[in-house]
Motif scaffolding. Structure first.
Motif, PDB file in Angstrom:
ATOM      1  N   GLU A 120      -4.888  -5.191  59.271  1.00 46.30           N
ATOM      2  CA  GLU A 120      -4.147  -5.457  60.492  1.00 46.30           C
ATOM      3  C   GLU A 120      -4.965  -5.032  61.709  1.00 46.30           C
ATOM      4  OE1 GLU A 120       0.168  -4.860  60.492  1.00 46.30           O
ATOM      5  OE2 GLU A 120      -0.030  -4.047  58.471  1.00 46.30           O
ATOM      6  N   THR A 121      -4.541  -5.483  62.869  1.00 48.47           N
ATOM      7  CA  THR A 121      -5.304  -5.217  64.079  1.00 48.47           C
ATOM      8  C   THR A 121      -5.275  -3.736  64.453  1.00 48.47           C
ATOM      9  OG1 THR A 121      -3.393  -5.595  65.510  1.00 48.47           O
ATOM     10  CG2 THR A 121      -4.754  -7.516  64.950  1.00 48.47           C
ATOM     11  N   ALA A 122      -6.245  -3.334  65.281  1.00 47.76           N
ATOM     12  CA  ALA A 122      -6.306  -1.937  65.722  1.00 47.76           C
ATOM     13  C   ALA A 122      -5.048  -1.549  66.494  1.00 47.76           C
ATOM     14  CB  ALA A 122      -7.551  -1.724  66.583  1.00 47.76           C
ATOM     15  N   ALA A 123      -4.502  -2.468  67.283  1.00 47.39           N
ATOM     16  CA  ALA A 123      -3.286  -2.171  68.046  1.00 47.39           C
ATOM     17  C   ALA A 123      -2.111  -1.866  67.126  1.00 47.39           C
ATOM     18  CB  ALA A 123      -2.945  -3.348  68.965  1.00 47.39           C
ATOM     19  N   MET A 124      -2.000  -2.585  66.005  1.00 49.45           N
ATOM     20  CA  MET A 124      -0.929  -2.319  65.045  1.00 49.45           C
ATOM     21  C   MET A 124      -1.119  -0.965  64.380  1.00 49.45           C
ATOM     22  SD  MET A 124       1.524  -4.618  64.666  1.00 49.45           S
ATOM     23  CE  MET A 124       2.086  -4.845  62.975  1.00 49.45           C
ATOM     24  N   ARG A 125      -2.348  -0.634  64.051  1.00 46.39           N
ATOM     25  CA  ARG A 125      -2.609   0.656  63.386  1.00 46.39           C
ATOM     26  C   ARG A 125      -2.281   1.832  64.300  1.00 46.39           C
ATOM     27  NH1 ARG A 125      -8.483  -0.121  62.062  1.00 46.39           N
ATOM     28  NH2 ARG A 125      -8.312  -2.249  62.859  1.00 46.39           N
ATOM     29  N   VAL A 126      -2.588   1.710  65.576  1.00 46.57           N
ATOM     30  CA  VAL A 126      -2.279   2.794  66.511  1.00 46.57           C
ATOM     31  C   VAL A 126      -0.771   2.880  66.742  1.00 46.57           C
ATOM     32  CG1 VAL A 126      -2.576   3.618  68.871  1.00 46.57           C
ATOM     33  CG2 VAL A 126      -4.525   2.680  67.628  1.00 46.57           C
ATOM     34  N   ARG A 127      -0.120   1.737  66.903  1.00 43.67           N
ATOM     35  CA  ARG A 127       1.326   1.742  67.170  1.00 43.67           C
ATOM     36  C   ARG A 127       2.116   2.262  65.970  1.00 43.67           C
ATOM     37  NH1 ARG A 127       4.675  -0.407  71.076  1.00 43.67           N
ATOM     38  NH2 ARG A 127       6.796  -0.965  70.410  1.00 43.67           N
ATOM     39  N   ALA A 128       1.601   2.082  64.763  1.00 41.07           N
ATOM     40  CA  ALA A 128       2.305   2.593  63.584  1.00 41.07           C
ATOM     41  C   ALA A 128       2.524   4.086  63.688  1.00 41.07           C
ATOM     42  CB  ALA A 128       1.522   2.254  62.321  1.00 41.07           C
ATOM     43  N   CYS A 129       1.500   4.800  64.142  1.00 45.51           N
ATOM     44  CA  CYS A 129       1.631   6.254  64.298  1.00 45.51           C
ATOM     45  C   CYS A 129       2.618   6.598  65.409  1.00 45.51           C
ATOM     46  CB  CYS A 129       0.263   6.865  64.574  1.00 45.51           C
ATOM     47  SG  CYS A 129       0.302   8.662  64.754  1.00 45.51           S
ATOM     48  N   ASP A 130       2.528   5.889  66.540  1.00 44.40           N
ATOM     49  CA  ASP A 130       3.465   6.140  67.640  1.00 44.40           C
ATOM     50  C   ASP A 130       4.904   5.896  67.207  1.00 44.40           C
ATOM     51  OD1 ASP A 130       1.418   6.769  69.390  1.00 44.40           O
ATOM     52  OD2 ASP A 130       1.203   4.716  70.131  1.00 44.40           O
ATOM     53  N   TYR A 131       5.115   4.844  66.423  1.00 44.83           N
ATOM     54  CA  TYR A 131       6.482   4.528  65.991  1.00 44.83           C
ATOM     55  C   TYR A 131       6.999   5.568  64.989  1.00 44.83           C
ATOM     56  CZ  TYR A 131      10.486   1.870  64.346  1.00 44.83           C
ATOM     57  OH  TYR A 131      11.760   1.482  64.009  1.00 44.83           O
TER      58      TYR A 131
END
Length: 437
Positions: A222-233
């Motif tokens: 998955e994209t880098a943006a999805m990987r970062v947002r997973a942690c935020d969520y």
């Protein structure tokens, strides 16, 4: 005087439709001439299909904005319309997510219906001042003897599991998710293989453990943006339950892959690379991630156990060194022990829990100190012993370490499904440090 709720809503409304157009498309990011949004904001991107794609603003210049896509399977085109997403900084939360597996955008990945959540809150949450925090006072029972006996943890502690690849980090995390006593559990898998996500969710958790758990996953493809947002969520979910006075266990695997995703976004945004090509934003964002966890005086706590994938077995890369300085302790896994079939492969002398001294009773503390001393003495003399150079009787400390090592190693070795209650763990430790071969 407090303003009328209608006036408050009106002042918070975004009444201007802000848009822009795509000017450049590259494999990992897009450039557009708008809309005028702050970094971190979300926008809708027009695509070649009928559906819009979600993108994140990662950099703002005088004449352009850089956008990171969440979905790289939604092709766009030059001149495509980019529209500001007004409420995208809020996410759905609540008990409806218990027993569910979702992606970074709260979409189900467990082949079930969409989650019907009636609570929404900001994904970043509100910062907590230092004096609203409290040091952990309650022991966190993990059921793992090496941790409970020698590296005792507390409710609200932040701990790291450090190792190179293939040493058993994910297996240990699965055991902790199954055995740790917590009101809620949030598992966040960042950059993992899809097979491991399926295996953990389908086979690694019992029905009882799954019922109190939410899995947030963003796989390596998955994209880098999805990987970062997973942690935020995942942190937003944990924040929500902590605010209700609950004890939340947050398992993040891994911080290193999260840092790599941040680096990818930072480089696309034009940040200068520093050590190992990590951008400055990585070293600014990860401390905030760690500080969002912990225990609060108002009640509720987030116990965070985060894996750190070190580049070598020496555990000395930039992300590892930074995490050691931020966390309340670190558990280092040994490849030598893993290759001998020793699970969990915890290198006790090199590991530490900074809160263990205040959580252990005095007899327990003395037994743990003696066990670490015996293990350290053997490790420092390993070359002499294994080469057959050491003569028994030459050093009383080495003789004692040799005598008690078999019982200690048996104590530290444990099956992945083996759960030892805390009091039984203490009693067995006391017996092991005094046992002769």
């Amino acid at each position: 005087m407090n303003p009328h709720p209608f006036l408050q809503s009106l002042r918070g409304a975004d009444l201007v439709g802000r848009t822009g157009q795509v000017r450049k498309i590259l494999p990992t990011y897009l450039e557009a001439d708008g809309p005028a949004m702050a970094p971190g904001s979300l926008c809708y991107l027009e695509t070649a299909s009928s559906q819009e794609a979600l993108v994140k603003v990662v950099s703002v210049n005088r004449r352009s904005v850089i956008l990171a896509p969440f979905d790289d399977h939604a092709p766009s085109f030059s001149g495509a319309r980019v529209t500001a997403c007004v409420d995208a900084d809020t996410v759905p939360l609540g008990d409806a997510f218990l027993g569910r597996a979702v992606d970074a955008l709260a979409r189900p990945i467990d082949d079930m219906s969409p989650v019907a959540a009636d609570v929404r809150a900001a994904i970043k949450g509100m910062p907590t001042t230092p004096l609203k925090r409290v040091s952990p006072k309650r022991v966190l029972e993990t059921g793992v003897r090496a941790i409970d006996g020698l590296l005792t943890l507390g409710h609200g502690q932040r701990i790291g599991v450090f190792a190179a690849s293939g040493v058993g980090k994910t297996s240990l995390m699965a055991q902790l998710a199954q055995q740790v006593k917590a009101d809620r559990c949030v598992i966040c898998l960042v950059g993992e293989r899809g097979r491991e996500v399926e295996s953990l969710w389908s086979e690694g958790l019992s029905p009882a453990a799954k019922a109190k758990t939410t899995l947030v996953a963003a796989t390596s493809d998955e994209t880098a943006a999805m990987r970062v947002r997973a942690c935020d969520y995942a942190l937003a979910l944990a924040d929500h339950w902590r605010a209700q006075g609950q004890h939340v266990l947050l398992l993040l695997d891994s911080v290193t892959r999260l840092a790599m995703a941040m680096r990818e976004i930072g480089l696309a945004a034009g940040e200068p690379p520093t050590v190992r090509a990590y951008t400055p934003s990585v070293f600014a964002a990860i401390p905030k991630l760690v500080e969002r966890c912990g225990a609060l005086k108002s009640g509720g706590s987030i116990t965070a156990i985060m894996t750190v994938l070190s580049e070598t077995d020496d555990v000395d890369d930039p992300v590892s060194e930074m995490m050691k300085s931020l966390l309340d302790g670190h558990i280092i896994l040994s490849r030598t022990l893993a290759e001998l079939g020793h699970f969990p492969a915890i290198d006790v002398p090199r590991s530490i829990s900074r809160l263990a001294g205040g959580l252990m009773a005095e007899p327990h503390r003395k037994d743990a100190q003696l066990a670490v001393q015996l293990l350290s003495t053997y490790e420092s003399s390993r070359t002499l012993i294994e080469a057959g150079v050491y003569v028994p009787g030459s050093n009383p400390d080495i003789d004692q370490a040799l005598e008690r090592r078999p019982a200690l190693m048996q104590y530290l070795r444990q099956g992945q499904t083996d759960h030892t209650p805390f009091e039984a763990c203490r009693a067995r430790l006391s017996t092991s440090v005094r046992a002769a071969a």
